[in-house]
Design an enzyme around this catalytic site. Sequence first.
Site, mmCIF file in Angstrom:
data_model
loop_
_atom_site.group_PDB
_atom_site.id
_atom_site.type_symbol
_atom_site.label_atom_id
_atom_site.label_comp_id
_atom_site.label_asym_id
_atom_site.label_seq_id
_atom_site.Cartn_x
_atom_site.Cartn_y
_atom_site.Cartn_z
ATOM 1 N N ASP A 182 24.736 -6.811 -15.798
ATOM 2 C CA ASP A 182 24.281 -7.699 -16.810
ATOM 3 C C ASP A 182 25.096 -7.231 -18.158
ATOM 4 O O ASP A 182 25.589 -8.009 -18.923
ATOM 5 C CB ASP A 182 22.817 -7.661 -17.198
ATOM 6 C CG ASP A 182 22.089 -6.073 -17.290
ATOM 7 O OD1 ASP A 182 22.943 -5.102 -17.134
ATOM 8 O OD2 ASP A 182 21.034 -5.977 -17.532
ATOM 9 N N SER A 223 8.944 -0.771 -16.073
ATOM 10 C CA SER A 223 7.759 -0.549 -16.981
ATOM 11 C C SER A 223 7.926 -0.913 -18.542
ATOM 12 O O SER A 223 7.192 -1.409 -19.201
ATOM 13 C CB SER A 223 6.820 0.625 -16.578
ATOM 14 O OG SER A 223 7.768 1.598 -17.051
ATOM 15 N N SER A 224 9.143 -0.387 -18.924
ATOM 16 C CA SER A 224 9.212 -0.501 -20.629
ATOM 17 C C SER A 224 9.532 -2.246 -20.728
ATOM 18 O O SER A 224 9.038 -2.468 -21.765
ATOM 19 C CB SER A 224 10.375 0.268 -20.810
ATOM 20 O OG SER A 224 11.548 0.516 -20.029
ATOM 21 N N ASP A 252 16.112 -7.083 -17.302
ATOM 22 C CA ASP A 252 14.888 -6.874 -17.420
ATOM 23 C C ASP A 252 14.011 -7.604 -18.108
ATOM 24 O O ASP A 252 12.871 -8.250 -17.738
ATOM 25 C CB ASP A 252 14.468 -5.309 -17.557
ATOM 26 C CG ASP A 252 15.455 -4.367 -16.700
ATOM 27 O OD1 ASP A 252 15.809 -4.653 -15.844
ATOM 28 O OD2 ASP A 252 15.458 -3.108 -17.085
HETATM 29 C C1 GLA Z 1 18.324 -0.924 -16.057
HETATM 30 C C2 GLA Z 1 18.557 -1.890 -17.256
HETATM 31 C C3 GLA Z 1 19.167 -3.332 -16.916
HETATM 32 C C4 GLA Z 1 20.123 -3.129 -15.954
HETATM 33 C C5 GLA Z 1 19.937 -2.182 -14.789
HETATM 34 C C6 GLA Z 1 21.252 -2.127 -13.783
HETATM 35 O O1 GLA Z 1 17.099 -1.647 -15.235
HETATM 36 O O2 GLA Z 1 17.387 -1.950 -17.979
HETATM 37 O O3 GLA Z 1 19.490 -3.838 -18.240
HETATM 38 O O4 GLA Z 1 21.326 -2.777 -16.514
HETATM 39 O O5 GLA Z 1 19.699 -1.059 -15.159
HETATM 40 O O6 GLA Z 1 21.444 -3.125 -13.214
#
Ligand code: GLA
Length: 408
Positions: free
Chosen positions: A51, A143-144, A193
């Site tokens: 991402d 969760s965050s 997320d």
């Molecule tokens: C965490 C980060 C996301 C992404 C993943 C790995 O979840 O919050 O933004 O980078 O790691 O894909």
Amino acid sequence: MAADQLEFIEAWTPETGAARVLAGYADRFGGRPAGVWAAPGRVNIIGEHTDYNGGLAFPIALPHCTYVAVAPSGNEVIRLASAQADGLWQVAMPDVAPGAAAVAGWGSYVAGTVWALRRRGLAAPAVVGYVDSCVPFGAGLSSSAALECAFAAACRDLGEPGWADTLPARRVMVEACIEAENQIAGANTGGMDQSASLLAVAAHALLLDCRSGEARPVPFDLAAAGLELLVIDTRAPHQLNDGQYAARRATCEAAAQALGVATLREVPLSGLSAALDALAGLPDGPVAVKRVRHVVTEIDRTARFVDLLEAGRVLEVGPLLDASHESLRVDYEVTVPQLDVAVAAAREAGALGARMTGGGFGGSAIALIPAGAGRQVASAVAGAFAAEGFGAPAFLGAVPAGPARRVA
Ligand code: GLA
């Protein structure tokens, strides 16, 4: 391990979640809040550590949510309590700023969200809130982000009239929640997320193109193909603001700069070996080569996964999941022994494919398994953990659920 000793973490119904936070709110703050909001955790199916490289990711929202009972505080002080944390967390909004000592700990995700919404000119109130969650904490299931997104939805509905629940409003909320996490909570994460938690569509996965910003729902009906998804929470401690995640991101950004591109998304698979040759001779070249190889091949795997899914060939995606895990283990170096054992045991017990999901360094894995095989595969994974001397894992069933919403 005996199937009746396995721990499955069930998703609460909205009624249960609402009742829990209403009771907690009454107990800690007295009276009733203005409402209850819920936001889901997520699992990423494929497209990991892509991402923040402008790449593709393919998450689903879990039926497991964080519930928040919220009222405007009536002044500029945020006051929070949670079933998962001791004591009262509080901060005055004027003290909320990047790097400020006053905003340490779990409440920083909430204070950061209010702060970031206000920076966008939105009338987000300081809040009083009570939190309870069936998204396991620290399991790599966001969760965050669920906490941020639940409060963002509450602030939207409690803020200025006219700020309606529209897709453009949700996109602004995504941006604000990312900024909250990056600037105030101190985790330089990439946005998958928050997009999953606010933009998810039930029964679909979300194809995120992190270069164009497009979030395209893709039907994700595993049951129709006789399959299901098992989430394995390894319970190996996981944290994204301890420097390892930031180090991966910094390496990728430096590599993109060395290659003269805006992000690693601009490196096509056909140009990978030339790009790796160019990086190899630089200081830190060997590390950059591995990280870039993961990112570029992972973006390609994600595109191929979605192509297979849309062609009705979901039974063929397993090797892509396995290859993703190997790439994350060998090249990106974000797995831990518990994740490697979990995926190996799941495959041996009949999974079509398995991989770690989320940021890594602990957290969870997913296994694509025949429908109805959940307990058998879980039992095999739990047995392998016991044999290795690891603590017992937990399991979640994952059916793609909908986004953050008001529930009471
Ligand atoms: C965490 C980060 C996301 C992404 C993943 C790995 O979840 O919050 O933004 O980078 O790691 O894909």
